[in-house]
Each structure stands twice: as structure tokens, then as C-alpha cells.
Design a protein around this motif. Structure first.
Motif, mmCIF file in Angstrom:
data_model
loop_
_atom_site.group_PDB
_atom_site.id
_atom_site.type_symbol
_atom_site.label_atom_id
_atom_site.label_comp_id
_atom_site.label_asym_id
_atom_site.label_seq_id
_atom_site.Cartn_x
_atom_site.Cartn_y
_atom_site.Cartn_z
ATOM 1 N N ILE D 258 -28.382 4.055 116.858
ATOM 2 C CA ILE D 258 -28.347 5.256 116.099
ATOM 3 C C ILE D 258 -29.616 6.598 116.199
ATOM 4 O O ILE D 258 -31.228 5.910 116.205
ATOM 5 N N GLN D 259 -30.072 7.056 117.167
ATOM 6 C CA GLN D 259 -30.793 8.000 117.819
ATOM 7 C C GLN D 259 -30.979 8.585 117.253
ATOM 8 O O GLN D 259 -29.952 9.147 116.277
ATOM 9 N N ILE D 260 -31.998 9.020 116.888
ATOM 10 C CA ILE D 260 -32.914 9.865 115.990
ATOM 11 C C ILE D 260 -33.699 10.377 116.335
ATOM 12 O O ILE D 260 -34.452 10.283 117.474
ATOM 13 N N ILE D 269 -40.763 12.387 117.573
ATOM 14 C CA ILE D 269 -40.314 11.192 117.609
ATOM 15 C C ILE D 269 -38.670 10.540 118.096
ATOM 16 O O ILE D 269 -37.749 11.969 117.692
ATOM 17 N N VAL D 270 -38.221 9.809 118.866
ATOM 18 C CA VAL D 270 -37.306 9.347 119.296
ATOM 19 C C VAL D 270 -37.183 8.274 118.591
ATOM 20 O O VAL D 270 -37.948 6.965 119.350
ATOM 21 N N PHE D 271 -35.996 7.570 118.254
ATOM 22 C CA PHE D 271 -36.058 6.405 117.718
ATOM 23 C C PHE D 271 -34.187 5.509 118.272
ATOM 24 O O PHE D 271 -33.637 6.821 118.145
ATOM 25 N N ASP D 272 -33.854 4.889 118.737
ATOM 26 C CA ASP D 272 -32.769 4.206 119.213
ATOM 27 C C ASP D 272 -32.537 2.894 118.953
ATOM 28 O O ASP D 272 -33.362 1.674 118.771
ATOM 29 N N GLN D 273 -31.919 2.493 117.472
ATOM 30 C CA GLN D 273 -31.616 1.139 117.502
ATOM 31 C C GLN D 273 -30.865 0.404 117.988
ATOM 32 O O GLN D 273 -31.087 -0.989 118.310
ATOM 33 N N GLU D 274 -30.524 0.920 119.362
ATOM 34 C CA GLU D 274 -30.450 -0.701 120.550
ATOM 35 C C GLU D 274 -31.756 -1.114 120.463
ATOM 36 O O GLU D 274 -31.418 -1.905 121.326
ATOM 37 N N ARG D 275 -32.754 0.078 120.637
ATOM 38 C CA ARG D 275 -33.677 -0.803 120.978
ATOM 39 C C ARG D 275 -34.977 -0.588 119.954
ATOM 40 O O ARG D 275 -36.395 0.339 120.163
#
Lengths: 369, 369, 369, 369
Positions: D258-260, D269-275
Motif C-alpha cells: 500500500i504505497q502512499i 512523504i512516502v510510505f509503503d505497507q510492505e515496509r
């Protein structure tokens, strides 16, 4: 022997000069290159750049370059609005033209450029250099081999942050006269990649946005921004694949990002221009417990990397892409097959951009042609 | 006007040719370069390469290059064992020399090279191009500013996999006559970085290993490998900092890795040559909840990136490093300050490598000098 | 039904409580767990924690836990210096013990613990939970299958930054009485991984360093730091593989890093505990143009990930590793084969650490046994 | 003391059981939890799971759980189509309900669930656990502080590959009766994040696609796939921000992505649920030469990470997110403010999903409400 003319010596002008200068040393298999004639806005600047770039002659009038009988091919690297007049003049003078992208602000002008190219029978190439990287070429090979099966979906993003500062003042790129905004600046690049890898776009549904409604005017006051830094499009390709094309020139933190995600029935590929010496590949060839995106570093076996460096993982640079493009141009001039966006495919890129703008204006899906 | 001679046209020879060809176009502030004389092993090859690389003259005898009165500086890019004779001849002919690293297989030869350089009064530079990248230069700036406080520890690794295949046959790099192995091939590179960033190494404690005891001999049978593909050293610098220097030329998966980890009292820095357009910086300037390694992309404000590309994040290539080195060499010839490993500092690198080999042979800490 | 006692409720105490609480829900195949008796330093704290953690009884005297007839196994999670007395008491009371690592500050005490374990016939396990992650287990499987061929070299690093701030005051971990420093704190962890994956260490050559010579004493003045935050070792394993083991507890930016690089004749593996749900694998199975490190995300087929989550890529947490360890302990108690560091292998870890310290003191290679 | 009922023991049922089991040990500040009554499809399975999960009672009729006077709150983790009847029954029985997402296949049923919740006055929470991670919570804090200035654009992607295999047979998720496809399965998750961080979606323009037109039917033949594995939407939020929401459940290589990407006037801001233990932050606070995305590792100062682990960078797991959600639920039951998606906000998520489906059907922008 190829006689080279160059008009314009900014970012891309210097890039062309470096490509012409080094293409024979890198590839070996091209004819000798002679740097003949350079055109710039003033005598002084033209002479200065000619000395730096190794050109024999310098002119403040670009027509001098075009008409020079020793010039066989002309690099046109001036601002976009100058492209049509110059490129057409080059072609009408019976010379090959290597014009920076995009073709022209107005679609009718781009059409006139293509007509001139067809009438001339000369090579008319555009500077879409991102298609030249060894990684993109290897992706093309992999797709051809069905390494990831049948492609069914595509996501492409292109982002930089040179317009991201809200305190930067209003300038010409904020005027409607400069075009749509990110669509002109950016979308043409990912479209060159999409067309090269997958073919043409059939229909588009686009939204655009302005991060900053107005900007300070030098001297005082504020002025409404007329262009759009952000454009997001749903797309459907002629081959039936669907996808998205998202661009943003106010994306803080992104410097030269062009991310491509390609999903197929047997795997997927991810590429980012900010690390264009790498390629992410996920395949389902081997057993599931070891499946994962592999980071493949560009290496001599990903041609034409080998012509630059015989060792893997050492990395090409952005300017090297233009050198590869230059060699493709020369091959095309010599009648050999080449990887190159010429005016015909370039016009399709511009057609797609205008369709996106129309889609946004009309808030509906638009067929590109 | 600088007249250039080139001896050797392999990996590094082509790299030098490209640097000489493009340095003026890139930097603008250097004199015109004339490609005068190229030397190769045969007349045919010399003529072929001279045509490709744009040299006026070609010789099968390298002394022709050295003695050519139009040549001001000679690039020596032949195998390591040729360096001493050629470089000394160049210097004795009253010309500047730009010699690829390392200086020589034997330490005494390297000493003779330095003596020749001192006697000549000419510039004698070595091809340690990794110190030239904008990221490494920015690290140097950051260290000078104490951005990460006082440095207290250092870890450096250099790994490639060109010797990793156990099925590859025995060749000259497996013979003791070629040197120690990874120490000669690799360790000199990270040492050039260590010396540039931190100063000299004071003492070393080294272990070496052979991944494969023997290899197939073409024609049948197997032969014992005499060199060491792996070398691992504990090191202590003259400035009191301790660290490790680990090299491996049989490291499957590593293509051009030179990883540097620098630990300081206020932060840390991590760099990897495989992504040399990036730099990882951890600082403790701001509040803890937002601290993290930042990935800084090379950009025009990290000079001299700006001379190649005016836009950030687009990326230099490996060959561009040699172009920067070429410009530093020219500045040095012109008497300006330059970032360059000359024969004096180059000799210190070789002294350290020989100390490491002695440490391994004697299984004890060895003082470098 | 297993009756559990817990002594200590700090970082590891809570971690054990969570493991005991959830192990049956996660795995299903273990007997019911009863949280019987919790020991803490005061009545009040013991009662508070017993209520939170769900224990029936609470004692300010740890011997109450050990002697409780309803307790079958005791988790010992107190400071290191308490381990010998408590663990031996548990074993002498005829109960299994699950003791946090390391065994004891002094080697003789660790030996006494092993002797007590042998005398008791009970299970005596240590809390080396990093060996339990699905990724590490999968690495073990891959090594067993020779997926990367024969391993020939190894690099292991463990770094955190909890001691990195030079302004933090002197405290007990800076006193020589607390041990050597990073060796005790950190080196035991990577050694648990090395022993599990490759077997025992044969000889070591260690250097140690202090980033900060002295620290402020609360109340005024400064005091010399007596322990070493940094330790770097060359190592040779009993199986002939060489490598390095580097630890640093003053490494700004590193939070829980344990990086392992394993080089083999057919590939390599890289793992970092900071991303322990991932694994980097480079293999030479398929054609060279697609070789690259693949990032493998932990998934149900990497057991026992499947017991926690049936979907791949969702990620286990640090505390889950202790739950896996708890299940291995239970299996061991039940007489089944288990992945666990027991006192015998734990003693070898401590033997290696003491050999490293001796190597540094004597500045020479030291054989571990 | 809170009496817990659980209906369903699949993926989410076990996850709820673990959350209830460990919430008090982790947080300390919640009342004792009693696992009272578990419902499953058969007596045998119910009894087996009750034994494993530590429940006192087991029923094959879920109404037994709902009506049990010792049960205060019921976890409903059955298939989506069961949610309405069960959740409404729980609420009508005067108990709190913790229902997995999404609420219901049909919007009218979801409305009925909200009506029941309002009528009951009880807490009615949904299992949107991704909003609970320390990183997402810290993003919320950063946005509140205007750390990246004013947000102006948003890109969200959610991808997995559990439907990617074209050789997998037709099953119920390919029938139109199961819903729209990826919209139901996936889009609700990113929408929970969007609503939590930015508020509601105002209008949507959605395209959907089927990677595979038909699939093999067990027993022979092929059947047309009726649902869409891919959905791509242009979105505009009520706060004026524009963006995209792209989901794909046939995305080979993606496991729990889930990349935001959040773009603001002062950073991104960048976020990825896999990390999900990491967060990428780009800010323009300090000088440009050191700007870059910083990788921030979750740490105790990112609450409530500290309740699980007192050391930074060690990592929470997916199941821990449900434990945090459980604590928020308990806080909400106790009348304290909580971070939780309740039925009212859950209904807005479903309203948005249905608007997307309508937009696709009608090929036009649709206002969500």
C-alpha cells in the motif's frame, strides 16, 4: 564524414555537442564527425560556445547554420516555440534534423513539421533520449520474449520538483501561452517510453491540478497561475492494455523520477529513471519460495552499455543516453534500422497530450484519434 | 592548446580518450585539446583506434608517442607491469604523465616512478577516478564542516564478481607473479578514497583467502591458484580512527560495489559506488522523531555535477568521473589547486597494500611506515 | 499444561510474557500454558506486572517462583550478572530454564551453568531469538540445498546507536566491571547466527575502539570510559570459511542492524535484521542478463510465518520471534527436534567472545578452543 | 473485566484472538480480558479453536456467542456477506461489536448496520488496522504540524498478487455476486487511510480492467470472469486536494503493498505497507545540498511502538496492528478518544467504493454524496 550544425547551447545544446563529440570514440562504427557551424543568439556567445564545443564556425543568425553547405545535419535545441520554423527550414534546405522535444506548442505546427519531413525525404528525429537506456532496451527485449507473459496493466509516473517552491515568483511557464503545464513539460517523456514499449494510446481521461493558485510577481503583487503542474490520466492503449500516466512538476523530493510499473501474466517489471542503471524484474519462472523482485544492474550484456564500459555495474550517465541517440540517428541516416522517435511517432505523442488536455477541459474520456 | 598522447586503448585507454575529447565541452574553462599521437601494440590496431578516437598520428612503438614534440601530456593505460618504464620515459622526456593505477607491481618500481616525477618537475598523476564523484566530494565537504561531528570509525568494502565463477579457467591473474590478488586489483581504490577523505593509514592487520584452491587449465588438468581473491584488513589511520577494509573479487552479485560507512559523533554517512549518484546521510541536527538516513541525489549544487547537467537527479556516468579527473589534471598542469592522486600519494597507497600483504604473511599487525 | 514462571519484567521479561501468552493461539499444537508465578524486585511491582501479564501469583523473592511446585519452566530475564545464580537454581529445582542471553559476564560462571544443565537433565535454553526468523530459517534451508554453492566467505555486522551520543553521561555500561563493551552487548547475537548457519568459530583476531575517551559524570567532572563500543574481528570458522564480525553500539543511524553477507561459489545472500521480513538472494541459476539480487518477502511458505499470517508480505514483528522461540522450547521440552541455542552452544558463543577479548589484549590471532 | 466473544476463526479471527490475548500484556492500562465464547461453523471446529485460542465456551451457532450474558463485545470475522446480520444482532443484544471490513456487499446493508449501531448506543468498530501503525500515526502528526506544508496532491496504490496466476481456476471471487472485484477487496483499505489522514473523498472517476477474460472451471471448460482485478481512480477530496487511487489484485510481485505518496508545499512523504516500520520524509527545512528522502525507522518515540518494544528499529508485525486497534476499541468503550474507523466513517468508505463502481459503469465523474 558528417558535418554537424548546432542551434542553441543551453541544457540540450551542450548535451548534443557532447554526443556529437564522443559518438565515434564510443561506438567506433560511425563516420568521422566534423563540428561545422554553431548558432547562438549573439555573435559573442556563438563564438564563445563554438570555441568551447569545438565548432569551426559561429553565427548569430541560425539561418547561417542551416544554409552552410558543409552542414549535413542540424541539431535544433532552442526553446519549443522555435522548433517549427527552424526544423522546417533545415528540412527544406535538404538536411537531416535532430530536434529536441516536444515538437511544437501547437498541434498544427507539429503537423507542418511532419509534412516538411515527408516532403524532404530527410531524417527528422526527436530528442527522446530516455528510450535509449540499456535498461529500457532490455525491458523491450524482455517484453518481446514474453518474459513476464502478456502485459495487462501499466502505471507510469514522472515527477520533479523544480516548480515545487511556492515562494518562487511567477514566470513564463505559469502563463497559459506556454502550454498546459506538466503535460507539455513532462508527459511527452513517458509517452515516448509507452509508445516505444507498447504502442500508441487509444483514449485518455485526464484530471489536472494547480498546487498554488497564484505566485508573487517580481516588483510586487501576485498573479494567478494559469498552467497546471499536475496532470493525472487514466489511459487505454490500442493494444487493449489499460493504465495510468501521472505527472507532477511540483513534487518535492523527486528530481528526475520516471517510474514505470508493468504488470504481466507471468511477472512484472519496475523501472525508475532516477536509478536508470537498474531494473526490477519479478518472474514466476522458478519456485515460489525464491521469487522476488531482482535488481538487475546494467552491464555489458545489456547493449549498448558495452560500448561505454566493459565492466558491469559501473553506470552510464544521463549524457550517455544522448550519445546513444546520436548513434541511432547516424544509423538511420545510413539507412540502417534504428531505435528513434521520428516526427511521425513524435506527432502521435503530441496528439495524445492534446487529447489529454481536451479530456480535462471536457471532463470526459477522449479518443486520441 | 594541450597536445595529448595516449598509450593503450583498452578499458582505461578508451576512457581517457573520451575524457580528453569531452573535457573542454563540459568545463569550458580549459584550453583546446589536440589529440596528437596514439600508441598501440600493432600498426593496424594503432591506426584503427587513432581513427576512432580522433588522433592525428598512430604508432606501434609507444616511444614514438613519448618523443613526439607535439605531445605535452601522455596517458599511460597499459597493463600494470608496463607502467614504470613508460611513465618514467614520459617524465624523462619532459612531459606530464597521467598513469592508470596502480603504479607498479613492485614497490621499488613505484619508488622509482616517484623519483622520476620529482626529478622532472612535471605533473605525474594517477587514475584514481572514484575520488572525483560529486558525492565523494560532497562527503569531503561535509566532513570538513563536521556535519557528522568527529569521525571515529570507518568501514570500507570493495567487491565485484568477475573472478567468482569456479568453472572459469586458470589465467595469469591466478599466478603469484601477477601480485597478491584482490589487494592489487581492488584495495588501492578504497585506499585512494580513505587517503583523500581521512589521510594515511598507520597500521594494518590483514587476512587473505582463496575461495577456490585450484582451477582448470585449458588443455586439461587443474592448477593451484596462487593469488587471493579475498582480503580483509583491520586498519588504524594516522589520525587515530580505526576501521576495516574488506575486498573480494569473487563476490557473486557485486558488480562495482565500493561501500563506505563513516561513523561520527553527530551522525554517519554511507556511500556505495554502485549508486554513486546517491549519498546516505544521517545527522542529529533536528528532532529525533524525524531522524533517518536521507538519500541525497547528486545535483548541480554538488559540484562539478553542474558542468555536466543543469538538472538534479539525472545522474553522471562512470566515464564522466574520468572527465572530471582530466580537468583536475589540467588545472594541476596550469598550477591551480586540484583534487588528484599524484605519485607521492599514490606511493603511500602502494606502501599500504604491501604492508597488508606482509601482515598476512607474518600474521601480525604491521606499521605501514 | 505447562506452568510458567517469569523472573524480571523489563524489555525481555515483557517479551517472554507475550510469547507465553500467544504461543498456543499462534501454533495450536502446544499444550495449554498457565501463567503461574511472576517475580520482580518489589512486592508492588511484582503484583502490578502479574496483573498486567496475567500471572496468578507474584513474589518479590525470585526463589518463590523457582520453588513454586506449579511452575514447570522459568523464564529468567534479569540483568546478566543475575543469570548464573538464578538459572542454576531453576535447574537444581528440577525445572526447565529459558534464560536470556548472554549466559554470564564471567566464562567460569557460564561453565557452571552448563554443568548445572547437564546435571539436571532439564532443558536449558537461551534467548537468541534472531535465529528464529523465517528469513534466517530460509537462509539455512538454501545453504543446506547448496543454492549458492559452497560458502567461502562471510561478513557480519551488528550496529545500533544507543551509545552514540557523546553528551550522554557515564553509566554502568562504561565501567570495565560490566564486561568488554560491544562484544558482550552485541557480538553474541551475530555469533548465534553464525553458529546456527555455519558452525563454530575456530580462531579470531580482534581490534576494539572507544569512540569517546571520557564522559560527563552526573554531578560534575568527567570519567574515562573503560569499555569498548566498537569491536572488529577477523574470523575463521571450523569449516574453513573466513570472514569478519564487526560490531558497533555507537553507530549513529543504525537502530537494529544485523547485516549478514554470505558469499558462495554459485551465488550470495544478504540479510539485514532492520528489514528482517526480507532476504536478498543472488543466484546464477538462470541466464546472466537477468541475474540480480532478488528481494524475497517473507511469506507463508517460509515457515513458520504461516502460523502467524496466511498472506505473504504482511510482516512479522520482533516480538513474534520470541513466540517462535517459545514454541521451539516447548518442542524441545516435549523431546522433539528444535531450533534453539541451548547452554552447550551458548557456552561456545561466550568462549568465542572471550577469545576475541584476549586477541585484542594480546594483539594476535587466538584459537577459540 | 471485558468478556469477549469471537465469531469466525480464519485469517482475521485468529488475528482478533491474538489481539485480545495480548492487549493487556502490551498496554497494561486496559482491564483484564476474558475469552468467553467462540463461534465456528461446526461443534468440532468451534471446540478445537476455543481450546487453542483459550476461550471458555464454544458454539456451532453464532447466536450462542451473541446471547451469552458473559460476553460484552463480539469480534465478527466471518465472510463479508455475514457481517450485516451478525453485527446487527450483536448490537441489538446490547453489546459492542468489532466487525471486520468491509461492512457489507450491498450499500443498503451497510446503512442498516449503521442504523443499528446508532440505535444501540454501543461501540461499532471496523477492522481497518492499517491506520494503526506507528508510521501512519506519525504521518498524521507530521501533517497536523504542517511539516510538509499544505498538502496539494496524493497518490495511493494497493497491490497484491493473489489473483495474478492465469492458470488458477475460476472461484467465487470471480463471480459478479461477490462484488466488483479489487474495489471491494482492496480499495477500502487505502480509503481508510485517506479518510484518516485527509478526510472524505468528494468525487471519483474510475476505470476498471480484467487481466484475464476467462478462467478454467474445475471439471473442464472455461468461464468468463465477471469481476475486475484492477481499478484505477482519479479522486478529489472534500478539502480540495486531488489525487489517484489505484488497486490491483493481480499485480505479480506485490504481496502487501500500500504505497502512499503525499505531496505538500514544503515537502513530501512516502510510505509503503510492505515496509510499514519505515517512513520516507522529504522536507525543505535545511539547506538544499543535504535534502533527500530520509528513511525513518519506527521507534519508541513513534507511539505506541514503545508499548511493544523499548528499542528502535526492531519492528512491529502485522498482527501487532490489530492489538493496537483492540486497545483503541477498549479506549472507545471506556469513553476515551480513540483512533478507530467506526460504522459512520466505514459507511463513507463504502459509499466511495460504490461511487467508483458507478463512475466506471457510467464512464464519468461521480460525486460521492
Amino acid at each position: 564524414m558528417i558535418g554537424v550544425g548546432l542551434i542553441g547551447t543551453g541544457f540540450m545544446g551542450k548535451c548534443h555537442a557532447l554526443a556529437w563529440t564522443s559518438v565515434r570514440t564510443v561506438f567506433g562504427d560511425v563516420p568521422p564527425i566534423r563540428m561545422v557551424h554553431l548558432g547562438e543568439a549573439s555573435d559573442e556567445l556563438a563564438r564563445k560556445r563554438a570555441a568551447e564545443f569545438g565548432f569551426d564556425k559561429a553565427s548569430a543568425d541560425w539561418r547561417g547554420v542551416v544554409e552552410d553547405p558543409e552542414v549535413d545535419v542540424v541539431s535544433v535545441t532552442t526553446p519549443n516555440q522555435c522548433h517549427p520554423e527552424m526544423a522546417i527550414a533545415v528540412l527544406q534546405a535538404g538536411k537531416h534534423v535532430w530536434c529536441e522535444k516536444p515538437m511544437a506548442p501547437a498541434f498544427a505546427e507539429a503537423e507542418a513539421m511532419l509534412a516538411a519531413a515527408r516532403a524532404s525525404g530527410k531524417v527528422a528525429a526527436l530528442g527522446y533520449n530516455y528510450i535509449q537506456s540499456p535498461a529500457i532496451r532490455h525491458i523491450r527485449t524482455l517484453l518481446g520474449e514474453k518474459a513476464i507473459g502478456e502485459v495487462n496493466h501499466l502505471r507510469v509516473e514522472m515527477d520533479e520538483d523544480f516548480m515545487a517552491d511556492p515562494d518562487a515568483p511567477f514566470f513564463w511557464k505559469h502563463e497559459a501561452a506556454s502550454g498546459y503545464g506538466a503535460l507539455d513539460d513532462f508527459a511527452v517523456h513517458p509517452l515516448s517510453l509507452i509508445q516505444t514499449l507498447f504502442g500508441r494510446v487509444a483514449s485518455v481521461m485526464c484530471d489536472m491540478a494547480r498546487p498554488y493558485a497564484d505566485r508573487a510577481v517580481p516588483g510586487g503583487g501576485r498573479r494567478a497561475v494559469e498552467t497546471y503542474d499536475i496532470a493525472s490520466s487514466l489511459i487505454r492503449l490500442e493494444n487493449g492494455v489499460s493504465g495510468t500516466l501521472l505527472v507532477n512538476r511540483s513534487a518535492w523530493g523527486r528530481k528526475g523520477r520516471i517510474q514505470i510499473q508493468i504488470f504481466g501474466s507471468r511477472g512484472s517489471i519496475v523501472f525508475d529513471q532516477e536509478r536508470f542503471n537498474e531494473l526490477q524484474l519479478y518472474v514466476t519462472w522458478d519456485r515460489p519460495t525464491e521469487q522476488g523482485y531482482r535488481t538487475i544492474l546494467a552491464a555489458p550484456h545489456h547493449q549498448p552499455y558495452d560500448r561505454f564500459i566493459p565492466a558491469p555495474g559501473h553506470g552510464l550517465g544521463f549524457n550517455d543516453l544522448k550519445t546513444i541517440e546520436c548513434r541511432e540517428l547516424i544509423r538511420r541516416i545510413e539507412g540502417a534500422p534504428a531505435t528513434l522517435i521520428e516526427f511521425d511517432e513524435g506527432l502521435e505523442i503530441e496528439r495524445t497530450v492534446h487529447a489529454m488536455a481536451r479530456s480535462f477541459a471536457e471532463q470526459r474520456w477522449v479518443a486520441v484519434r
